[in-house]
Design a protein around this motif. Sequence first.
Motif, PDB file in Angstrom:
ATOM      1  N   VAL A   1      34.151  33.929  27.025  1.00 22.41           N
ATOM      2  CA  VAL A   1      35.386  33.182  26.749  1.00 22.41           C
ATOM      3  C   VAL A   1      35.653  32.228  27.913  1.00 22.41           C
TER       4      VAL A   1
ATOM      5  N   CYS B   1      38.502  29.854  30.089  1.00 23.46           N
ATOM      6  CA  CYS B   1      39.936  29.808  30.384  1.00 23.46           C
ATOM      7  C   CYS B   1      40.230  28.538  31.160  1.00 23.46           C
TER       8      CYS B   1
ATOM      9  N   ILE C   1      44.093  35.168  29.305  1.00 23.03           N
ATOM     10  CA  ILE C   1      42.720  35.391  28.826  1.00 23.03           C
ATOM     11  C   ILE C   1      42.179  36.684  29.450  1.00 23.03           C
TER      12      ILE C   1
ATOM     13  N   MET D   1      38.988  30.850  23.366  1.00 27.57           N
ATOM     14  CA  MET D   1      40.104  30.533  24.267  1.00 27.57           C
ATOM     15  C   MET D   1      41.247  29.874  23.494  1.00 27.57           C
TER      16      MET D   1
ATOM     17  N   SER E   1      44.963  31.379  23.143  1.00 25.39           N
ATOM     18  CA  SER E   1      46.076  30.563  23.659  1.00 25.39           C
ATOM     19  C   SER E   1      47.145  30.366  22.596  1.00 25.39           C
TER      20      SER E   1
END
Length: 314
Positions: free
Chosen positions: A125, A127, A135, A304, A308
């Motif tokens: 992932v 960030c 995250i 991500m 978010s």
Amino acid sequence: MNNDNIADKILELKKKKNAVILAHFYQVPEIQDIADFVGDSLGLAQNAAKTNAEIIVFAGVHFMAETAKILNPGKKVLLPDLEAGCSLADSCPAPDFKRFKDKYPDHKVITYINCSAEVKALSDVICTSSNALKIVESFPKEQKLIFAPDKNLGNYVNNMTGRNMVLWDGSCHVHNQLNVSKVIELKLQNPDAKVIAHPECQGPILAMADYIGSTTALIEFIRKDPGMKYIVATETGILHQMHKDCPEKEFIIVPANETCACNDCPYMKLNTMEKLLSCMEKETPEIKLTDEIIDMAKIPILKMLDISKQAKLI
Ligand code: 13P
Ligand code: SF4
């Protein structure tokens, strides 16, 4: 040609070619002023993900334009100067990172968006500085994690979350050289000023900060905060938006070292209005990536963006 004439031509081409201009807060003021959207890395990625434009003109640095290309493989993504790189991204070459990652087979990999598409392709992932805490917290406490490439942001997140992520030893040469003794000196001279800092700064500066956040978060902070004076520990480009939003407030930028008063990112500042116009006229330099890298790098970026959306960001 003066800047007004260049701006008129850029606006004309933008309409004719159905292009969108995305700019980072560290760009020169005239580029920020002509952009369709100015933001931090997360805001720029979110805008790149939803644009209907046929051409994305990225007034930022290479890793940002690559992210836009990964999210829009069918579109043309232009970067006014292909040399606009990033010392932090350069501090983490993909082959070295692959060897590092292989030493920790039971760890998940979180990488800061300031890295190459190849490093993103090796990650679980991505960030940014505005969602790093969320995250990291999206993983169970017992999950072992690698965080790369920014050790300052990684240390900050470790401290804030109580995690013990394995950190890649990288840093941004602009933020890493901000001088802590200058911050102390400025604070002594201006006791009424609040220290605000980007998390790419070293720990001793972050320890002195009244507020820590991404470029967007720092701007939002000074908009809402009742204070009148701020010692700003990040790149100078951010001052343009701060002065526009709060002309009555005073902003003191932390200098890079004892001798130099400037604190510009040389990569961000490679983009000029002339180069912006030229790249829109010639539709080059263009970001090119292989389909394989796009497919692999897209997965952690979309993850991500999804996290978010779900979580309230700090
Ligand atoms: P943000 O704008 O996401 O805070 O990142 C700062 C930066 O270093 C961009 O290069
Ligand atoms: Fe990279 Fe630092 Fe410049 Fe941001 S400010 S683009 S992290 S070198």
